[in-house]
Motif scaffolding. Sequence first.
Motif, PDB file in Angstrom:
ATOM      1  N   THR A  52      56.777 -72.544  35.208  1.00  0.00           N
ATOM      2  CA  THR A  52      57.053 -71.276  35.620  1.00  0.00           C
ATOM      3  C   THR A  52      55.715 -70.041  35.666  1.00  0.00           C
ATOM      4  O   THR A  52      54.773 -70.479  34.672  1.00  0.00           O
ATOM      5  N   PRO A  53      55.280 -69.549  36.676  1.00  0.00           N
ATOM      6  CA  PRO A  53      56.455 -69.006  37.592  1.00  0.00           C
ATOM      7  C   PRO A  53      56.416 -70.005  39.085  1.00  0.00           C
ATOM      8  O   PRO A  53      54.970 -70.287  39.265  1.00  0.00           O
ATOM      9  N   SER A  54      56.998 -69.696  39.172  1.00  0.00           N
ATOM     10  CA  SER A  54      57.040 -70.793  40.502  1.00  0.00           C
ATOM     11  C   SER A  54      57.567 -69.890  42.001  1.00  0.00           C
ATOM     12  O   SER A  54      58.702 -68.978  41.464  1.00  0.00           O
ATOM     13  N   VAL A  55      57.775 -70.243  42.787  1.00  0.00           N
ATOM     14  CA  VAL A  55      57.917 -69.764  44.296  1.00  0.00           C
ATOM     15  C   VAL A  55      58.301 -70.186  44.994  1.00  0.00           C
ATOM     16  O   VAL A  55      57.123 -71.536  45.769  1.00  0.00           O
ATOM     17  N   LEU A  56      59.534 -70.540  46.232  1.00  0.00           N
ATOM     18  CA  LEU A  56      59.961 -71.312  47.117  1.00  0.00           C
ATOM     19  C   LEU A  56      60.393 -70.341  48.461  1.00  0.00           C
ATOM     20  O   LEU A  56      60.320 -69.633  48.414  1.00  0.00           O
ATOM     21  N   HIS A  57      58.886 -70.691  49.911  1.00  0.00           N
ATOM     22  CA  HIS A  57      59.694 -69.913  50.915  1.00  0.00           C
ATOM     23  C   HIS A  57      60.055 -70.476  51.876  1.00  0.00           C
ATOM     24  O   HIS A  57      59.427 -71.681  52.144  1.00  0.00           O
ATOM     25  N   ASP A  58      61.687 -70.395  52.237  1.00  0.00           N
ATOM     26  CA  ASP A  58      62.714 -71.411  53.048  1.00  0.00           C
ATOM     27  C   ASP A  58      62.183 -72.872  52.315  1.00  0.00           C
ATOM     28  O   ASP A  58      61.761 -74.359  52.951  1.00  0.00           O
ATOM     29  N   GLY A  59      62.320 -73.021  51.448  1.00  0.00           N
ATOM     30  CA  GLY A  59      62.653 -74.776  50.754  1.00  0.00           C
ATOM     31  C   GLY A  59      61.382 -74.990  50.092  1.00  0.00           C
ATOM     32  O   GLY A  59      61.420 -76.153  49.330  1.00  0.00           O
ATOM     33  N   LYS A  60      60.042 -74.152  50.414  1.00  0.00           N
ATOM     34  CA  LYS A  60      58.455 -74.882  49.977  1.00  0.00           C
ATOM     35  C   LYS A  60      57.454 -74.367  49.136  1.00  0.00           C
ATOM     36  O   LYS A  60      57.416 -72.814  49.420  1.00  0.00           O
ATOM     37  N   PRO A  61      57.005 -75.047  48.139  1.00  0.00           N
ATOM     38  CA  PRO A  61      56.229 -74.492  47.333  1.00  0.00           C
ATOM     39  C   PRO A  61      55.377 -73.661  47.625  1.00  0.00           C
ATOM     40  O   PRO A  61      54.588 -73.569  49.052  1.00  0.00           O
ATOM     41  N   VAL A  62      54.900 -71.806  46.848  1.00  0.00           N
ATOM     42  CA  VAL A  62      53.830 -71.550  47.470  1.00  0.00           C
ATOM     43  C   VAL A  62      52.677 -71.318  46.281  1.00  0.00           C
ATOM     44  O   VAL A  62      52.824 -71.445  45.370  1.00  0.00           O
ATOM     45  N   ASP A  63      51.916 -71.755  47.285  1.00  0.00           N
ATOM     46  CA  ASP A  63      50.495 -71.654  46.059  1.00  0.00           C
ATOM     47  C   ASP A  63      49.908 -70.418  45.781  1.00  0.00           C
ATOM     48  O   ASP A  63      50.150 -68.981  46.430  1.00  0.00           O
ATOM     49  N   GLY A  64      48.682 -69.895  45.086  1.00  0.00           N
ATOM     50  CA  GLY A  64      48.327 -68.586  45.142  1.00  0.00           C
ATOM     51  C   GLY A  64      49.096 -67.849  44.289  1.00  0.00           C
ATOM     52  O   GLY A  64      48.387 -66.591  44.635  1.00  0.00           O
ATOM     53  N   LEU A  65      49.781 -68.246  43.300  1.00  0.00           N
ATOM     54  CA  LEU A  65      50.400 -66.874  43.415  1.00  0.00           C
ATOM     55  C   LEU A  65      49.837 -66.198  41.466  1.00  0.00           C
ATOM     56  O   LEU A  65      50.281 -64.520  41.644  1.00  0.00           O
ATOM     57  N   LEU A  66      49.119 -66.679  41.728  1.00  0.00           N
ATOM     58  CA  LEU A  66      48.597 -65.605  40.236  1.00  0.00           C
ATOM     59  C   LEU A  66      46.928 -64.574  41.172  1.00  0.00           C
ATOM     60  O   LEU A  66      46.156 -64.750  40.201  1.00  0.00           O
ATOM     61  N   ASP A  67      46.617 -65.108  42.108  1.00  0.00           N
ATOM     62  CA  ASP A  67      45.102 -64.511  43.085  1.00  0.00           C
ATOM     63  C   ASP A  67      45.836 -63.039  43.847  1.00  0.00           C
ATOM     64  O   ASP A  67      45.279 -63.614  45.011  1.00  0.00           O
ATOM     65  N   GLY A  68      46.676 -62.183  42.972  1.00  0.00           N
ATOM     66  CA  GLY A  68      46.814 -61.295  43.709  1.00  0.00           C
ATOM     67  C   GLY A  68      48.334 -61.888  44.373  1.00  0.00           C
ATOM     68  O   GLY A  68      49.115 -62.110  44.047  1.00  0.00           O
ATOM     69  N   THR A  69      48.187 -60.862  45.885  1.00  0.00           N
ATOM     70  CA  THR A  69      49.447 -60.185  46.254  1.00  0.00           C
ATOM     71  C   THR A  69      49.743 -61.258  48.000  1.00  0.00           C
ATOM     72  O   THR A  69      50.585 -60.731  48.220  1.00  0.00           O
ATOM     73  N   GLY A  70      48.834 -61.546  48.345  1.00  0.00           N
ATOM     74  CA  GLY A  70      47.456 -62.832  49.072  1.00  0.00           C
ATOM     75  C   GLY A  70      48.929 -63.234  49.460  1.00  0.00           C
ATOM     76  O   GLY A  70      49.180 -63.732  50.605  1.00  0.00           O
ATOM     77  N   TRP A  71      49.628 -64.313  48.926  1.00  0.00           N
ATOM     78  CA  TRP A  71      50.427 -65.559  48.943  1.00  0.00           C
ATOM     79  C   TRP A  71      51.794 -64.338  49.661  1.00  0.00           C
ATOM     80  O   TRP A  71      52.506 -65.057  50.729  1.00  0.00           O
ATOM     81  N   LEU A  72      52.047 -62.523  49.212  1.00  0.00           N
ATOM     82  CA  LEU A  72      53.115 -62.465  49.455  1.00  0.00           C
ATOM     83  C   LEU A  72      53.163 -62.011  50.644  1.00  0.00           C
ATOM     84  O   LEU A  72      53.516 -61.774  51.954  1.00  0.00           O
ATOM     85  N   ASP A  73      51.919 -61.214  50.987  1.00  0.00           N
ATOM     86  CA  ASP A  73      51.099 -61.114  52.475  1.00  0.00           C
ATOM     87  C   ASP A  73      51.735 -61.636  53.257  1.00  0.00           C
ATOM     88  O   ASP A  73      51.951 -61.354  54.195  1.00  0.00           O
ATOM     89  N   GLY A  74      51.134 -63.405  53.473  1.00  0.00           N
ATOM     90  CA  GLY A  74      51.212 -64.114  53.735  1.00  0.00           C
ATOM     91  C   GLY A  74      52.767 -64.624  54.623  1.00  0.00           C
ATOM     92  O   GLY A  74      52.788 -64.306  55.546  1.00  0.00           O
ATOM     93  N   ILE A  75      53.457 -64.292  53.203  1.00  0.00           N
ATOM     94  CA  ILE A  75      54.511 -63.799  54.009  1.00  0.00           C
ATOM     95  C   ILE A  75      55.578 -63.496  54.886  1.00  0.00           C
ATOM     96  O   ILE A  75      56.295 -63.479  55.870  1.00  0.00           O
ATOM     97  N   LEU A  76      55.146 -62.326  54.426  1.00  0.00           N
ATOM     98  CA  LEU A  76      55.404 -60.794  55.411  1.00  0.00           C
ATOM     99  C   LEU A  76      55.224 -60.640  56.444  1.00  0.00           C
ATOM    100  O   LEU A  76      55.522 -60.702  57.410  1.00  0.00           O
TER     101      LEU A  76
END
Length: 249
Positions: free
Chosen positions: A220-244
Amino acid sequence: MSEKRKSGASVPRATTSKYQPSAPSSTMTYVLGGIAILVIAGLVIGGIWWSGRDKGTADQSALAASSTMIVGPENAPLIDVFEDPLCPVCKMFEQQSGPAITAAVTEGKLRVRYHTLNFLNSRSATGDYSSRAAGALTCVAQEQNTDLFLRFHSALFGAQPAEDGTGNITSPELARLATSQGATPATAKCITDNEKVAQAEANAATSSDELKKAAGQVGTPSVLHDGKPVDGLLDGTGWLDGILGAGKS
């Protein structure tokens, strides 16, 4: 160290003999054991616990059933968020990405399944804080009020106790925190009476199993997107911007 004898040292003898290697000293055994314990403790204290690397495919129906709360429209990009209420790195993640996640959910751009784990129970003064906090979130989720859940989720990490074996928030205090965010008296009673702790612990076990299948580890923390792990969770919100951004294409 008061012991002066070096491991493997021999006592001079009057007659010539071949060198006989000695067994590892008990001192060295203790040192190696201590190092192993410190490494494991460091991982747990940091809010991350690895438990195997048998990466595979998570069961989407199990992820849905074991989630604490599901928010956002069904046709939006889907993520699974895994957190432990006592994990300080999860608090950092909430501070950095929580507002952006909330905004995306509110705007109908994101669907989130929240999973509340409890492997840090032993790091709280009562030995069960993570489970009780997970139970509190489950009580709040019963209201099926997205805004309320997200407010309480954020407030819970904002009030996070110390992860050093001394920090704690009682169940009545968790209930008052929920009430301050708009929870009903019935929800407050649910939290005070720990009505959903057992359910939260069962969900945590299933969520942990599914995360391990998908990511090969539980952390923890971990995030899955479509069942796959997401990287860069502590590098700001870039990981979310990529998904959106990918959801727009």
